[in-house]
Design a protein around this motif. Structure first.
Motif, PDB file in Angstrom:
ATOM      1  N   VAL A   1       0.831  -1.205   0.000  1.00  6.59           N
ATOM      2  CA  VAL A   1       0.000   0.000   0.000  1.00  6.59           C
ATOM      3  C   VAL A   1       0.869   1.260   0.000  1.00  6.59           C
ATOM      4  O   VAL A   1       0.603   2.230  -0.731  1.00  6.59           O
ATOM      5  CB  VAL A   1      -0.948  -0.010   1.211  1.00  6.59           C
ATOM      6  N   LEU A   2       1.923   1.278   0.820  1.00  2.00           N
ATOM      7  CA  LEU A   2       2.812   2.437   0.865  1.00  2.00           C
ATOM      8  C   LEU A   2       3.452   2.693  -0.499  1.00  2.00           C
ATOM      9  O   LEU A   2       3.496   3.829  -0.977  1.00  2.00           O
ATOM     10  CB  LEU A   2       3.907   2.227   1.914  1.00  2.00           C
ATOM     11  N   LEU A   3       3.929   1.623  -1.132  1.00  2.00           N
ATOM     12  CA  LEU A   3       4.595   1.765  -2.422  1.00  2.00           C
ATOM     13  C   LEU A   3       3.626   2.196  -3.516  1.00  2.00           C
ATOM     14  O   LEU A   3       3.875   3.152  -4.250  1.00  2.00           O
ATOM     15  CB  LEU A   3       5.271   0.445  -2.800  1.00  2.00           C
ATOM     16  N   CYS A   4       2.510   1.475  -3.603  1.00  5.95           N
ATOM     17  CA  CYS A   4       1.552   1.778  -4.658  1.00  5.95           C
ATOM     18  C   CYS A   4       0.855   3.107  -4.408  1.00  5.95           C
ATOM     19  O   CYS A   4       0.634   3.887  -5.339  1.00  5.95           O
ATOM     20  CB  CYS A   4       0.533   0.651  -4.763  1.00  5.95           C
ATOM     21  N   GLY A   5       0.505   3.391  -3.150  1.00 10.32           N
ATOM     22  CA  GLY A   5      -0.185   4.628  -2.833  1.00 10.32           C
ATOM     23  C   GLY A   5       0.668   5.849  -3.127  1.00 10.32           C
ATOM     24  O   GLY A   5       0.188   6.828  -3.705  1.00 10.32           O
ATOM     25  N   ALA A   6       1.949   5.796  -2.761  1.00 14.88           N
ATOM     26  CA  ALA A   6       2.838   6.928  -3.020  1.00 14.88           C
ATOM     27  C   ALA A   6       3.056   7.126  -4.516  1.00 14.88           C
ATOM     28  O   ALA A   6       3.009   8.254  -5.020  1.00 14.88           O
ATOM     29  CB  ALA A   6       4.171   6.711  -2.309  1.00 14.88           C
ATOM     30  N   ALA A   7       3.305   6.027  -5.246  1.00 16.54           N
ATOM     31  CA  ALA A   7       3.507   6.132  -6.696  1.00 16.54           C
ATOM     32  C   ALA A   7       2.250   6.632  -7.390  1.00 16.54           C
ATOM     33  O   ALA A   7       2.312   7.456  -8.314  1.00 16.54           O
ATOM     34  CB  ALA A   7       3.925   4.774  -7.262  1.00 16.54           C
ATOM     35  N   THR A   8       1.100   6.143  -6.953  1.00 16.46           N
ATOM     36  CA  THR A   8      -0.166   6.566  -7.550  1.00 16.46           C
ATOM     37  C   THR A   8      -0.436   8.043  -7.286  1.00 16.46           C
ATOM     38  O   THR A   8      -0.892   8.774  -8.165  1.00 16.46           O
ATOM     39  CB  THR A   8      -1.327   5.718  -7.000  1.00 16.46           C
ATOM     40  N   ALA A   9      -0.139   8.499  -6.082  1.00 15.94           N
ATOM     41  CA  ALA A   9      -0.372   9.904  -5.744  1.00 15.94           C
ATOM     42  C   ALA A   9       0.469  10.838  -6.600  1.00 15.94           C
ATOM     43  O   ALA A   9      -0.008  11.883  -7.044  1.00 15.94           O
ATOM     44  CB  ALA A   9      -0.069  10.134  -4.265  1.00 15.94           C
ATOM     45  N   LEU A  10       1.722  10.467  -6.848  1.00 17.58           N
ATOM     46  CA  LEU A  10       2.642  11.365  -7.543  1.00 17.58           C
ATOM     47  C   LEU A  10       2.584  11.239  -9.057  1.00 17.58           C
ATOM     48  O   LEU A  10       2.839  12.207  -9.772  1.00 17.58           O
ATOM     49  CB  LEU A  10       4.073  11.108  -7.065  1.00 17.58           C
ATOM     50  N   ALA A  11       2.282  10.040  -9.565  1.00 21.29           N
ATOM     51  CA  ALA A  11       2.314   9.822 -11.019  1.00 21.29           C
ATOM     52  C   ALA A  11       0.956   9.462 -11.598  1.00 21.29           C
ATOM     53  O   ALA A  11       0.825   9.375 -12.823  1.00 21.29           O
ATOM     54  CB  ALA A  11       3.319   8.715 -11.360  1.00 21.29           C
ATOM     55  N   GLY A  12      -0.051   9.242 -10.755  1.00 23.36           N
ATOM     56  CA  GLY A  12      -1.345   8.791 -11.249  1.00 23.36           C
ATOM     57  C   GLY A  12      -1.411   7.272 -11.249  1.00 23.36           C
ATOM     58  O   GLY A  12      -0.401   6.586 -11.082  1.00 23.36           O
ATOM     59  N   PRO A  13      -2.596   6.721 -11.449  1.00 20.84           N
ATOM     60  CA  PRO A  13      -2.774   5.263 -11.409  1.00 20.84           C
ATOM     61  C   PRO A  13      -2.254   4.580 -12.680  1.00 20.84           C
ATOM     62  O   PRO A  13      -2.999   4.337 -13.628  1.00 20.84           O
ATOM     63  CB  PRO A  13      -4.293   5.095 -11.258  1.00 20.84           C
ATOM     64  N   ILE A  14      -0.963   4.279 -12.710  1.00 21.95           N
ATOM     65  CA  ILE A  14      -0.342   3.602 -13.849  1.00 21.95           C
ATOM     66  C   ILE A  14      -0.536   2.097 -13.703  1.00 21.95           C
ATOM     67  O   ILE A  14      -0.129   1.507 -12.701  1.00 21.95           O
ATOM     68  CB  ILE A  14       1.156   3.947 -13.940  1.00 21.95           C
ATOM     69  N   GLY A  15      -1.141   1.477 -14.688  1.00 22.45           N
ATOM     70  CA  GLY A  15      -1.455   0.064 -14.599  1.00 22.45           C
ATOM     71  C   GLY A  15      -0.445  -0.839 -15.267  1.00 22.45           C
ATOM     72  O   GLY A  15       0.442  -0.391 -15.987  1.00 22.45           O
ATOM     73  N   PHE A  16      -0.559  -2.123 -14.999  1.00 22.31           N
ATOM     74  CA  PHE A  16       0.182  -3.204 -15.636  1.00 22.31           C
ATOM     75  C   PHE A  16       1.629  -3.366 -15.158  1.00 22.31           C
ATOM     76  O   PHE A  16       2.227  -4.409 -15.412  1.00 22.31           O
ATOM     77  CB  PHE A  16       0.201  -3.063 -17.167  1.00 22.31           C
ATOM     78  N   ILE A  17       2.213  -2.375 -14.503  1.00 24.66           N
ATOM     79  CA  ILE A  17       3.610  -2.500 -14.113  1.00 24.66           C
ATOM     80  C   ILE A  17       3.794  -3.608 -13.069  1.00 24.66           C
ATOM     81  O   ILE A  17       4.618  -4.509 -13.231  1.00 24.66           O
ATOM     82  CB  ILE A  17       4.161  -1.168 -13.569  1.00 24.66           C
ATOM     83  N   GLY A  18       3.039  -3.531 -11.984  1.00 23.25           N
ATOM     84  CA  GLY A  18       3.160  -4.537 -10.937  1.00 23.25           C
ATOM     85  C   GLY A  18       2.807  -5.925 -11.419  1.00 23.25           C
ATOM     86  O   GLY A  18       3.454  -6.914 -11.046  1.00 23.25           O
ATOM     87  N   LEU A  19       1.799  -6.025 -12.257  1.00 22.38           N
ATOM     88  CA  LEU A  19       1.368  -7.322 -12.780  1.00 22.38           C
ATOM     89  C   LEU A  19       2.409  -7.911 -13.713  1.00 22.38           C
ATOM     90  O   LEU A  19       2.837  -9.062 -13.567  1.00 22.38           O
ATOM     91  CB  LEU A  19       0.038  -7.145 -13.520  1.00 22.38           C
ATOM     92  N   LEU A  20       2.864  -7.119 -14.660  1.00 18.84           N
ATOM     93  CA  LEU A  20       3.758  -7.621 -15.701  1.00 18.84           C
ATOM     94  C   LEU A  20       5.161  -7.889 -15.172  1.00 18.84           C
ATOM     95  O   LEU A  20       5.748  -8.939 -15.457  1.00 18.84           O
ATOM     96  CB  LEU A  20       3.811  -6.617 -16.850  1.00 18.84           C
ATOM     97  N   ALA A  21       5.711  -6.966 -14.399  1.00 17.38           N
ATOM     98  CA  ALA A  21       7.087  -7.116 -13.912  1.00 17.38           C
ATOM     99  C   ALA A  21       7.237  -8.372 -13.070  1.00 17.38           C
ATOM    100  O   ALA A  21       8.152  -9.184 -13.289  1.00 17.38           O
ATOM    101  CB  ALA A  21       7.489  -5.884 -13.099  1.00 17.38           C
ATOM    102  N   THR A  22       6.338  -8.564 -12.115  1.00 16.01           N
ATOM    103  CA  THR A  22       6.441  -9.722 -11.232  1.00 16.01           C
ATOM    104  C   THR A  22       6.213 -11.020 -11.983  1.00 16.01           C
ATOM    105  O   THR A  22       6.882 -12.023 -11.725  1.00 16.01           O
ATOM    106  CB  THR A  22       5.418  -9.588 -10.088  1.00 16.01           C
TER     107      THR A  22
END
Length: 344
Positions: A255-276
């Motif tokens: 939540v900390l990682l995704c929430g901070a990234a989402t707040a600053l860059a917007g809700p960017i999708g597919f990165i967490g799903l695809l990378a892992t």
């Protein structure tokens, strides 16, 4: 003889092709960094690149462009790494190999709090966005985990997925309900919602650093226990793992990682799903190695997507959130066609 046996046992725990994978990822990361500094609405030559990197006294146009792109590149790498690690945590927590942070409604919870802040509190700064987004993500994750934990079986992967999907649908409707009557909110939120690293600056990077450090430390600390969780709750409990506490703690890191990234860059999708997912296919299911390699892979994917957006949209640019969907969806489809999907 004993030393030889110990060495062989240590090697047996190392994923196959780990060394080659790390080398390949480092090379790709370096290429993406150079491409991010060189390519855009204006291509920078070698002299301009060297001046921008190593000669701060030079004030040429190309050198200044490189210095601006340095900030954007660092911000892109940080966001990609954060989303990659967040995806690894969420997939491990839910034991679902195609899960990403949105599976627990994290993105949509952050979006709802941000849009409410814009509509009712007139917020506009990154510092205000980040705290609202993290608060929304945390409250949503706690709510989803509480709903998914109801019943005798506890927080099973299926129940968490269903609770997250239902919560995301409800929150999405609330976001629309807040925006539609307010044209000014719709315009401001629309640009944030697309997802972009172009607005990154040194202030945003400094604001981001504590969250990404704490989130990655939580991920690394919980990785061994998450390996036990992958064997099932009963087995993990038998090995001394407190599954409920582990899920809450690991989800907090995500939540900390995704929430901070989402707040600053917007809700960017597919990165967490695809990378892992890519990392898991290459090195196997060991979370201890998946987490750092997902950080590298997420940084590569997001930075590469940002460069493609600048080149394809020249002299303007396509927002990176659009590119990650176009790049991520076909690759994910190809992966799922060649790999047998199974629960973790």
């Amino acid at each position: 003889m004993n030393k030889l046996q110990v060495t062989e046992n240590k090697q047996s725990f190392m994923p196959k092709h780990l060394g080659k994978t790390i080398i390949l990822l480092i090379i790709l990361l370096a290429l993406c960094i150079v491409a991010s500094l060189v390519f855009g609405s204006r291509t920078i030559g070698l002299t301009g690149l060297m001046d921008g990197l190593f000669h701060p006294d030079v004030e040429s146009h190309e050198a200044n462009v490189v210095r601006q792109r340095i900030v954007r590149t660092i911000f892109s790498l940080m966001c990609g790494a954060a989303l990659g690690v967040s995806g690894a945590l969420m997939q491990s927590v839910t034991r679902n190999p195609i899960a990403d942070p949105s599976i627990l409604g994290v993105n949509m919870g952050a979006s709802l709090f941000v849009v409410c802040g814009i509509a009712f509190l007139n917020i506009s700064s990154a510092n205000q966005y980040i705290w609202l987004a993290i608060a929304g993500a945390m409250i949503t994750a706690i709510f989803v985990f509480g709903i998914g934990s109801m019943g005798a079986s506890g927080a099973t992967p299926l129940k968490l997925v269903l609770a997250g999907a239902a919560t995301s649908a409800i929150l999405s409707s609330l976001v629309v309900a807040v925006m539609i009557p307010r044209t000014n909110v719709m315009d401001q939120f629309r640009f944030w919602q697309v997802g972009s690293v172009g607005a990154g600056n040194w202030d945003a990077i400094q604001l981001f650093i504590p969250f990404i450090v704490v989130g990655i430390l939580i991920a690394l600390f919980t990785a061994p226990a998450l390996n036990a969780l992958a064997l099932g709750d009963e087995v993990a409990t038998g090995l001394g793992v407190r599954t409920g506490t582990l899920r809450m703690f690991a989800a907090l890191g995500g939540v900390l990682l995704c929430g901070a990234a989402t707040a600053l860059a917007g809700p960017i999708g597919f990165i967490g799903l695809l990378a892992t997912h890519v990392v898991r296919l290459v090195i196997g299911p060991d979370v201890r190695f998946i987490i750092p390699l997902s950080a590298l892979t997420g940084a590569i994917i997001l930075t590469f997507s940002d460069v493609c957006g600048r080149l394809l949209g020249s002299p303007s640019e396509l927002e990176v959130g659009i590119l990650t969907a176009f790049i991520g969806a076909p690759i994910l489809i190809l992966i799922t066609m060649k790999a047998k999907m199974r629960a973790l």
